[in-house]
Write a protein that holds these residues in place. Structure first.
Motif, PDB file in Angstrom:
ATOM      1  N   PRO A   1       0.666  -1.376  -0.015  1.00 56.08           N
ATOM      2  CA  PRO A   1       0.196   0.150   0.565  1.00 56.08           C
ATOM      3  C   PRO A   1       0.339   1.576   0.447  1.00 56.08           C
ATOM      4  CG  PRO A   1      -1.115  -1.768   1.687  1.00 56.08           C
ATOM      5  CD  PRO A   1       0.380  -2.468   1.321  1.00 56.08           C
ATOM      6  N   ALA A   2       1.914   0.885   1.025  1.00 57.29           N
ATOM      7  CA  ALA A   2       2.925   2.493   0.564  1.00 57.29           C
ATOM      8  C   ALA A   2       3.256   3.159  -0.621  1.00 57.29           C
ATOM      9  CB  ALA A   2       4.804   2.177   2.015  1.00 57.29           C
ATOM     10  N   MET A   3       3.846   1.584  -1.520  1.00 51.13           N
ATOM     11  CA  MET A   3       4.350   1.775  -2.553  1.00 51.13           C
ATOM     12  C   MET A   3       3.466   2.134  -3.661  1.00 51.13           C
ATOM     13  SD  MET A   3       6.295  -2.368  -3.176  1.00 51.13           S
ATOM     14  CE  MET A   3       7.445  -2.671  -1.815  1.00 51.13           C
ATOM     15  N   ALA A   4       2.444   1.721  -3.475  1.00 49.70           N
ATOM     16  CA  ALA A   4       1.181   2.363  -4.344  1.00 49.70           C
ATOM     17  C   ALA A   4       1.210   3.655  -4.382  1.00 49.70           C
ATOM     18  CB  ALA A   4       0.451   1.912  -4.163  1.00 49.70           C
ATOM     19  N   LEU A   5       1.134   3.656  -3.623  1.00 50.16           N
ATOM     20  CA  LEU A   5       0.961   5.735  -2.570  1.00 50.16           C
ATOM     21  C   LEU A   5       1.778   6.454  -3.725  1.00 50.16           C
ATOM     22  CD1 LEU A   5      -0.367   7.871  -1.222  1.00 50.16           C
ATOM     23  CD2 LEU A   5       0.267   7.240   0.391  1.00 50.16           C
ATOM     24  N   ALA A   6       3.362   5.702  -3.333  1.00 50.68           N
ATOM     25  CA  ALA A   6       4.592   6.124  -3.672  1.00 50.68           C
ATOM     26  C   ALA A   6       4.259   6.504  -4.650  1.00 50.68           C
ATOM     27  CB  ALA A   6       6.268   6.071  -2.768  1.00 50.68           C
ATOM     28  N   MET A   7       4.061   5.915  -5.859  1.00 55.71           N
ATOM     29  CA  MET A   7       4.001   5.783  -7.052  1.00 55.71           C
ATOM     30  C   MET A   7       2.739   6.712  -7.119  1.00 55.71           C
ATOM     31  SD  MET A   7       5.033   2.070  -8.323  1.00 55.71           S
ATOM     32  CE  MET A   7       4.094   0.802  -7.813  1.00 55.71           C
ATOM     33  N   THR A   8       2.114   6.398  -7.175  1.00 51.76           N
ATOM     34  CA  THR A   8       0.388   7.473  -7.193  1.00 51.76           C
ATOM     35  C   THR A   8       2.222   9.357  -6.906  1.00 51.76           C
ATOM     36  OG1 THR A   8      -1.462   6.373  -6.892  1.00 51.76           O
ATOM     37  CG2 THR A   8      -1.487   8.835  -6.430  1.00 51.76           C
ATOM     38  N   GLN A   9       2.224   9.298  -5.881  1.00 53.60           N
ATOM     39  CA  GLN A   9       2.334  10.974  -5.783  1.00 53.60           C
ATOM     40  C   GLN A   9       3.755  11.135  -6.371  1.00 53.60           C
ATOM     41  OE1 GLN A   9       3.908   9.818  -1.774  1.00 53.60           O
ATOM     42  NE2 GLN A   9       2.198  10.928  -0.916  1.00 53.60           N
ATOM     43  N   ALA A  10       4.782  10.564  -6.527  1.00 59.10           N
ATOM     44  CA  ALA A  10       5.494  10.192  -8.272  1.00 59.10           C
ATOM     45  C   ALA A  10       5.525  10.989  -9.027  1.00 59.10           C
ATOM     46  CB  ALA A  10       6.616   8.872  -8.037  1.00 59.10           C
ATOM     47  N   LEU A  11       3.365   9.885  -9.502  1.00 54.02           N
ATOM     48  CA  LEU A  11       3.427  10.985 -11.019  1.00 54.02           C
ATOM     49  C   LEU A  11       3.084  11.962 -10.795  1.00 54.02           C
ATOM     50  CD1 LEU A  11       2.201   9.892 -13.798  1.00 54.02           C
ATOM     51  CD2 LEU A  11       0.428   8.991 -12.409  1.00 54.02           C
ATOM     52  N   GLY A  12       2.230  12.465  -9.796  1.00 48.95           N
ATOM     53  CA  GLY A  12       1.829  14.080  -9.645  1.00 48.95           C
ATOM     54  C   GLY A  12       2.680  14.585  -9.732  1.00 48.95           C
ATOM     55  N   VAL A  13       4.009  14.279  -9.413  1.00 47.64           N
ATOM     56  CA  VAL A  13       5.252  15.587  -9.176  1.00 47.64           C
ATOM     57  C   VAL A  13       5.677  15.182 -10.889  1.00 47.64           C
ATOM     58  CG1 VAL A  13       7.628  15.898  -8.477  1.00 47.64           C
ATOM     59  CG2 VAL A  13       6.204  14.361  -7.035  1.00 47.64           C
ATOM     60  N   ALA A  14       4.850  14.167 -11.382  1.00 42.17           N
ATOM     61  CA  ALA A  14       6.075  14.165 -12.996  1.00 42.17           C
ATOM     62  C   ALA A  14       4.680  15.353 -13.616  1.00 42.17           C
ATOM     63  CB  ALA A  14       5.947  12.683 -13.628  1.00 42.17           C
ATOM     64  N   ILE A  15       3.757  14.752 -13.392  1.00 41.11           N
ATOM     65  CA  ILE A  15       2.004  15.610 -14.333  1.00 41.11           C
ATOM     66  C   ILE A  15       3.091  17.340 -14.234  1.00 41.11           C
ATOM     67  CG2 ILE A  15       0.190  15.756 -13.893  1.00 41.11           C
ATOM     68  CD1 ILE A  15      -0.493  13.015 -13.856  1.00 41.11           C
ATOM     69  N   ALA A  16       3.174  17.451 -12.730  1.00 37.35           N
ATOM     70  CA  ALA A  16       3.260  19.182 -11.936  1.00 37.35           C
ATOM     71  C   ALA A  16       4.299  19.464 -13.688  1.00 37.35           C
ATOM     72  CB  ALA A  16       3.541  18.872 -10.982  1.00 37.35           C
ATOM     73  N   SER A  17       5.463  18.494 -13.239  1.00 39.49           N
ATOM     74  CA  SER A  17       6.773  18.723 -14.308  1.00 39.49           C
ATOM     75  C   SER A  17       6.008  19.727 -15.603  1.00 39.49           C
ATOM     76  CB  SER A  17       7.503  18.074 -13.942  1.00 39.49           C
ATOM     77  OG  SER A  17       8.251  17.907 -12.417  1.00 39.49           O
ATOM     78  N   LEU A  18       5.297  18.623 -16.387  1.00 32.20           N
ATOM     79  CA  LEU A  18       4.415  18.436 -17.289  1.00 32.20           C
ATOM     80  C   LEU A  18       4.049  19.618 -17.518  1.00 32.20           C
ATOM     81  CD1 LEU A  18       4.607  17.277 -20.472  1.00 32.20           C
ATOM     82  CD2 LEU A  18       2.242  15.902 -19.511  1.00 32.20           C
ATOM     83  N   GLU A  19       3.058  20.083 -16.590  1.00 35.98           N
ATOM     84  CA  GLU A  19       2.037  21.316 -16.498  1.00 35.98           C
ATOM     85  C   GLU A  19       3.632  22.894 -16.767  1.00 35.98           C
ATOM     86  OE1 GLU A  19      -0.457  24.019 -13.874  1.00 35.98           O
ATOM     87  OE2 GLU A  19      -0.245  21.979 -12.703  1.00 35.98           O
ATOM     88  N   THR A  20       4.269  22.397 -16.082  1.00 35.85           N
ATOM     89  CA  THR A  20       5.046  23.500 -15.907  1.00 35.85           C
ATOM     90  C   THR A  20       5.593  23.864 -17.385  1.00 35.85           C
ATOM     91  OG1 THR A  20       5.638  23.218 -13.310  1.00 35.85           O
ATOM     92  CG2 THR A  20       7.860  24.631 -15.391  1.00 35.85           C
ATOM     93  N   ARG A  21       5.772  22.496 -18.300  1.00 32.83           N
ATOM     94  CA  ARG A  21       7.249  22.628 -18.891  1.00 32.83           C
ATOM     95  C   ARG A  21       6.279  23.454 -20.241  1.00 32.83           C
ATOM     96  NH1 ARG A  21      10.530  19.163 -20.940  1.00 32.83           N
ATOM     97  NH2 ARG A  21      10.955  19.999 -23.008  1.00 32.83           N
ATOM     98  N   LEU A  22       4.867  22.540 -19.979  1.00 33.94           N
ATOM     99  CA  LEU A  22       3.215  23.464 -20.985  1.00 33.94           C
ATOM    100  C   LEU A  22       3.298  24.857 -20.866  1.00 33.94           C
ATOM    101  CD1 LEU A  22       1.599  20.111 -21.671  1.00 33.94           C
ATOM    102  CD2 LEU A  22       2.934  20.959 -22.363  1.00 33.94           C
ATOM    103  N   ALA A  23       2.859  25.291 -19.891  1.00 32.48           N
ATOM    104  CA  ALA A  23       2.751  26.528 -19.690  1.00 32.48           C
ATOM    105  C   ALA A  23       2.965  27.503 -20.284  1.00 32.48           C
ATOM    106  CB  ALA A  23       2.784  27.331 -17.740  1.00 32.48           C
TER     107      ALA A  23
END
Length: 200
Positions: free
Chosen positions: A174-196
């Motif tokens: 369960p902690a692995m799944a949560l951490a992977m979800t958080q990592a994906l959020g960080v990646a998408i946030a970086s993508l948003e910054t690139r797209l801005a």
């Protein structure tokens, strides 16, 4: 042994001579993959429409089982610990919801939409794994942003982003799944910054 005695003994023989070894039942646990943006921004007047083509996954990331990197660098798929759906499909939905809430676009539409989109995003999921030996989980996306013109699509930029989240070395699934979800959020946030700066 007469016929009646044989009939009586058959259930007992069957119970004692099963060809299937007794195995404990292990329930499958399933996890969502849906990072959420912390705030909702309204789109500016004249913001473009973005079409997000279906997110693909590189080989090895199509499995439902959670993916763990072992200390020797090899990969292990956790058989009884799964995402609730194929990861790429959940990334696709999370990405569209995140970018719609970013305020960069007047609308973010999926593949197959008849909306007139001036920008098109094509991405693939390149990493989604727990790395407990390194104390982190990792997610990655790569692709291109296209501008739709009359008779062709022009590449605006190539994109590659990664995200990481902390993970204890002894973390359970369960902690692995949560951490992977958080990592994906960080990646998408970086993508948003690139797209801005490109969404103009």
């Amino acid at each position: 042994m007469n016929r009646r005695a044989l009939i009586t003994a058959l259930p007992l023989l069957a119970a004692g001579c099963s060809i299937f070894p007794d195995r404990p039942y292990v329930p499958v646990r399933r996890y969502p993959l849906s990072p959420m943006r912390s705030s909702l921004q309204g789109a500016r007047p004249g913001a473009p429409v973005l079409l997000v083509r279906l997110v693909r996954a590189v080989p090895g990331l199509q499995d439902l089982g959670l993916r763990r990197v072992l200390p020797d660098g090899s990969y292990e798929i956790l058989v009884y610990e799964e995402w609730i759906a194929p990861p790429a499909g959940m990334v696709d939905a999370a990405l569209r919801a995140w970018l719609q809430a970013s305020g960069l676009f007047s609308a973010v539409v999926p593949q197959g939409s008849r909306a007139d989109a001036s920008l098109v995003l094509e991405l693939q999921l390149t990493a989604l794994e727990a790395m407990p030996a390194w104390g982190r989980a990792r997610a990655g996306l790569s692709g291109v942003l296209l501008r739709e013109e009359r008779l062709a699509s022009r590449v605006v930029d190539t994109l590659a982003v990664t995200g990481e989240a902390p993970l204890a070395p002894d973390a359970e699934a369960p902690a692995m799944a949560l951490a992977m979800t958080q990592a994906l959020g960080v990646a998408i946030a970086s993508l948003e910054t690139r797209l801005a700066p490109l969404a103009r």
